[in-house]
Design an enzyme around this catalytic site. Structure first.
Site, PDB file in Angstrom:
ATOM      1  N   HIS A   1      40.860  79.827  70.402  1.00 24.91           N
ATOM      2  CA  HIS A   1      39.794  78.810  70.469  1.00 24.91           C
ATOM      3  C   HIS A   1      39.170  78.656  69.090  1.00 24.91           C
ATOM      4  O   HIS A   1      39.037  79.627  68.359  1.00 24.91           O
ATOM      5  CB  HIS A   1      38.708  79.247  71.477  1.00 24.91           C
ATOM      6  CG  HIS A   1      37.844  78.120  71.920  1.00 24.91           C
ATOM      7  ND1 HIS A   1      36.748  77.692  71.210  1.00 24.91           N
ATOM      8  CD2 HIS A   1      37.942  77.301  72.989  1.00 24.91           C
ATOM      9  CE1 HIS A   1      36.187  76.667  71.831  1.00 24.91           C
ATOM     10  NE2 HIS A   1      36.904  76.401  72.913  1.00 24.91           N
TER      11      HIS A   1
ATOM     12  N   ASP B   1      41.448  77.340  79.774  1.00 26.31           N
ATOM     13  CA  ASP B   1      42.662  76.774  80.389  1.00 26.31           C
ATOM     14  C   ASP B   1      43.643  77.814  80.888  1.00 26.31           C
ATOM     15  O   ASP B   1      44.634  77.454  81.537  1.00 26.31           O
ATOM     16  CB  ASP B   1      43.359  75.878  79.352  1.00 26.31           C
ATOM     17  CG  ASP B   1      42.509  74.654  79.031  1.00 26.31           C
ATOM     18  OD1 ASP B   1      42.187  74.454  77.841  1.00 26.31           O
ATOM     19  OD2 ASP B   1      42.135  73.937  79.976  1.00 26.31           O
TER      20      ASP B   1
HETATM   21  C1  SDX Z   1      40.111  73.553  74.898  1.00 20.19           C
HETATM   22  O1  SDX Z   1      36.871  73.035  71.240  1.00 20.19           O
HETATM   23  C2  SDX Z   1      36.619  73.230  72.475  1.00 20.19           C
HETATM   24  O2  SDX Z   1      35.509  73.549  72.858  1.00 20.19           O
HETATM   25  C3  SDX Z   1      37.781  72.950  73.431  1.00 20.19           C
HETATM   26  C4  SDX Z   1      37.594  73.369  74.884  1.00 20.19           C
HETATM   27  C5  SDX Z   1      36.547  72.530  75.580  1.00 20.19           C
HETATM   28  O3  SDX Z   1      35.989  73.019  76.587  1.00 20.19           O
HETATM   29  O4  SDX Z   1      36.378  71.340  75.194  1.00 20.19           O
HETATM   30  O5  SDX Z   1      37.212  74.737  74.932  1.00 20.19           O
HETATM   31  C6  SDX Z   1      38.882  73.180  75.669  1.00 20.19           C
HETATM   32  O6  SDX Z   1      40.691  72.710  74.278  1.00 20.19           O
HETATM   33  C7  SDX Z   1      40.538  74.999  74.864  1.00 20.19           C
HETATM   34  C8  SDX Z   1      41.784  75.246  73.954  1.00 20.19           C
HETATM   35  C9  SDX Z   1      43.037  74.868  74.750  1.00 20.19           C
HETATM   36  N1  SDX Z   1      44.245  74.940  73.853  1.00 20.19           N
HETATM   37  C10 SDX Z   1      45.142  75.903  73.986  1.00 20.19           C
HETATM   38  O7  SDX Z   1      45.057  76.855  74.777  1.00 20.19           O
HETATM   39  C11 SDX Z   1      46.365  75.723  73.083  1.00 20.19           C
HETATM   40  C12 SDX Z   1      46.734  77.059  72.421  1.00 20.19           C
HETATM   41  N2  SDX Z   1      45.710  77.399  71.434  1.00 20.19           N
HETATM   42  C13 SDX Z   1      45.887  76.993  70.075  1.00 20.19           C
HETATM   43  O8  SDX Z   1      46.762  75.971  69.808  1.00 20.19           O
HETATM   44  C14 SDX Z   1      44.647  77.150  69.196  1.00 20.19           C
HETATM   45  O9  SDX Z   1      44.158  78.395  69.442  1.00 20.19           O
HETATM   46  C15 SDX Z   1      43.548  76.110  69.316  1.00 20.19           C
HETATM   47  C16 SDX Z   1      44.063  74.720  69.201  1.00 20.19           C
HETATM   48  C17 SDX Z   1      42.823  76.264  70.606  1.00 20.19           C
HETATM   49  C18 SDX Z   1      42.540  76.386  68.180  1.00 20.19           C
HETATM   50  O10 SDX Z   1      43.179  76.070  67.007  1.00 20.19           O
HETATM   51  P1  SDX Z   1      42.527  76.373  65.571  1.00 20.19           P
HETATM   52  O11 SDX Z   1      41.108  76.794  65.704  1.00 20.19           O
HETATM   53  O12 SDX Z   1      42.850  75.222  64.680  1.00 20.19           O
HETATM   54  O13 SDX Z   1      43.301  77.642  65.121  1.00 20.19           O
HETATM   55  P2  SDX Z   1      44.683  77.638  64.339  1.00 20.19           P
HETATM   56  O14 SDX Z   1      45.663  76.736  65.040  1.00 20.19           O
HETATM   57  O15 SDX Z   1      44.409  77.396  62.886  1.00 20.19           O
HETATM   58  O16 SDX Z   1      45.133  79.147  64.578  1.00 20.19           O
HETATM   59  C19 SDX Z   1      44.628  80.198  63.741  1.00 20.19           C
HETATM   60  C20 SDX Z   1      45.758  81.230  63.695  1.00 20.19           C
HETATM   61  C21 SDX Z   1      47.096  80.621  63.285  1.00 20.19           C
HETATM   62  O17 SDX Z   1      47.866  81.629  62.658  1.00 20.19           O
HETATM   63  P3  SDX Z   1      47.873  81.660  60.991  1.00 20.19           P
HETATM   64  O18 SDX Z   1      48.395  80.282  60.570  1.00 20.19           O
HETATM   65  O19 SDX Z   1      46.444  81.899  60.566  1.00 20.19           O
HETATM   66  O20 SDX Z   1      48.832  82.775  60.674  1.00 20.19           O
HETATM   67  O21 SDX Z   1      45.964  81.764  65.022  1.00 20.19           O
HETATM   68  C22 SDX Z   1      47.275  81.413  65.470  1.00 20.19           C
HETATM   69  C23 SDX Z   1      47.756  80.294  64.609  1.00 20.19           C
HETATM   70  O22 SDX Z   1      49.182  80.295  64.508  1.00 20.19           O
HETATM   71  N3  SDX Z   1      47.126  80.984  66.863  1.00 20.19           N
HETATM   72  C24 SDX Z   1      47.960  81.265  67.845  1.00 20.19           C
HETATM   73  C25 SDX Z   1      47.415  80.689  69.001  1.00 20.19           C
HETATM   74  N4  SDX Z   1      46.267  80.075  68.684  1.00 20.19           N
HETATM   75  C26 SDX Z   1      46.097  80.259  67.362  1.00 20.19           C
HETATM   76  N5  SDX Z   1      49.123  81.951  67.860  1.00 20.19           N
HETATM   77  C27 SDX Z   1      49.747  82.036  69.068  1.00 20.19           C
HETATM   78  N6  SDX Z   1      49.268  81.530  70.222  1.00 20.19           N
HETATM   79  C28 SDX Z   1      48.122  80.832  70.225  1.00 20.19           C
HETATM   80  N7  SDX Z   1      47.653  80.316  71.347  1.00 20.19           N
END
Ligand code: SDX
Length: 435
Positions: free
Chosen positions: A312, A369
């Protein structure tokens, strides 16, 4: 105190190319601090750069407070745990939109208004026939929501408070029917009339599944749905809410702004994650349920696989909603006598991830989720309807945030700058001279 003015702080000094500029600073009621860079470009020629707006705040707001480090979520100051325990979804909708918990009279009147505005114009609902039988409900919901403005296009002026109050009741009143109509269209069923005098969530299940009006909804399902919709109702400036505000900042009407929010929510990185989690769990199950292989894939930089429902932007600790939904999973499945092996699989995945240094170091925890789809499935809600359920819950939050912006009257049209990295000036070449 609600909706207080920010507290002015000491100006922040920024030194660029040897020159120092002062930016006014301020803090909110939870002592979050910001400095205003509104004059920085004119004074210094610099704009700020913030990929994904991770460190930028386009607005103040008094609707919802999140503390991502401590896993705190409050709607208008009330902890989500208390609202989940004691309130109904419509009570929370009123709280988010109008800022206070409703009195009994206000609640009764709101229920009556929603019921009086719950019937979708029968000529308009024929719009559904234009869609293919396997249309994704989020596409249908987007089209139907912005299309609804044509039914009331003489009462959509965002500057007219009476129009806004009517639009709020028409949207919240008719959204369950639009969601149900999108689902029933794909199953060859026409929409049925809503059930009068029942809970909002009970009526939604009736709209979804009733054939001849005889459908009864177990009270456990009504309770679980109220909980799920409350937990999804608002979440400060997330992607879809920011979209609603940005579209609304151009003075687009509420229907158009909400439709834009629905499209943003559809993405699997945002609200679409609940559908993606279920598809991921089903795939893992079919593939032999190998937890280690899944965790390894999620950590593998070369694979674009992510553990959906994990991570998140704001929560760097447990998402309080995920905790409540996980607890509700056990209660709902037990009370309905439903067994779902995917729940055990999800719990094993969570356990493995929370022990893994990759997830621990990156502070990746289950979000709203991760478990929600398990409950939706127990309520017989099909996977393709999971994200429309998120939209049904988030609707009052989008409305509250849009209304706060419009009522505030100080929002400028959203228009970010950029840093151009394309070709510098060059002359046109006739096609005869191109390679
Ligand atoms: C919602 O914002 C809100 O409030 C949203 C929400 C709401 O109520 O409105 O809470 C609802 O959208 C919840 C999130 C649902 N999405 C997912 O579950 C999809 C999986 N999660 C990710 O794609 C990610 O964690 C996000 C999109 C939720 C957040 O993305 P960020 O903050 O841009 O983080 P990032 O993609 O830059 O990740 C940081 C690091 C990365 O690694 P590095 O490049 O630093 O080495 O963490 C890793 C990412 O690769 N990472 C994950 C991961 N999430 C982040 N690695 C594996 N699995 C994951 N799920």
């Amino acid at each position: 105190m609600n909706n207080t003015k920010p507290t002015a702080g000491k100006p922040v000094q920024i030194t660029i190319d040897g020159k120092t500029y002062e930016c006014p600073s301020f803090s909110g009621t939870e002592n979050e601090k910001a400095f205003d860079i509104g004059k920085l470009r004119d004074q210094s020629g610099y704009v700020t750069f913030d990929n994904g707006y991770a460190n930028s705040s386009p607005t103040t707001s008094s609707v919802t407070y999140l503390d991502g480090d401590n896993g705190i979520l409050r709607y208008r100051g009330y902890p989500i745990e208390q609202l989940a325990e004691h309130a109904s979804f419509i009570e929370v909708a009123w709280l988010l939109i109008y800022g206070e918990l409703p009195t009994q009279n206000q609640l009764n009147q709101f229920h009556a208004d929603l019921e009086a505005n719950s019937v979708v114009d029968e000529k308009f609902i024929k719009l559904m026939d234009a869609f293919p039988k396997n249309a994704h409900p989020m596409a249908v919901l987007t089209a139907a929501t912005v299309g609804l403005s044509t039914v009331y296009q003489n009462e959509c002026d965002p500057g007219n408070k009476e129009h806004t109050e009517k639009s709020i009741r028409r949207l919240i009143g008719q959204f369950p029917s639009l969601c149900a109509a999108a689902y029933r269209h794909n199953h060859g069923d026409k929409l049925v009339p809503g059930k009068k005098g029942v809970d909002y969530c009970e009526n939604f299940m009736h709209l979804m599944y009733s054939k001849d009006g005889s459908y009864t909804v177990p009270k456990e399902i009504v309770k679980a749905l109220n909980l799920l919709l409350i937990l999804h109702a608002d979440h400060e400036q997330n992607c879809s809410t920011s979209t609603v505000r940005l579209v609304g900042s151009s003075s687009a009407n509420l229907y158009a702004s909400i439709a834009a929010g629905i499209t943003a929510l559809w993405g699997p990185l945002h609200g679409g994650a609940n559908q993606a989690v279920m598809e991921m769990l089903e795939h893992i199950q079919k593939d032999g349920g190998d937890i280690e292989k899944t965790i390894a894939a999620a950590k593998d930089k070369n694979s674009n696989f992510r553990l959906m429902g994990f991570g998140h932007r704001v929560y760097k600790n447990f998402d309080p909603r995920a905790k409540l939904i996980k607890k509700a999973c056990d209660n709902v499945l037990t009370s309905l006598g439903v067994k779902n092996p995917l729940l055990d699989l999800a719990k094993k995945l969570e356990e493995a991830a929370l022990k893994d240094p990759y997830f621990v170091e990156k502070k990746l925890y289950p979000n709203v989720d991760f478990y929600s789809g398990i409950i939706y499935s127990a309520l017989n809600i099909p996977t393709e309807m999971f994200t429309p359920m998120f939209a049904l819950g988030r609707l009052p939050g989008w409305i509250a945030q849009w209304k706060e912006m419009v009522d505030g009257g100080t929002t400028k049209i959203g228009r970010p700058r950029q840093i151009y990295t394309g070709y510098t000036a060059r002359n046109f070449k006739p096609v005869s001279e191109r390679g």
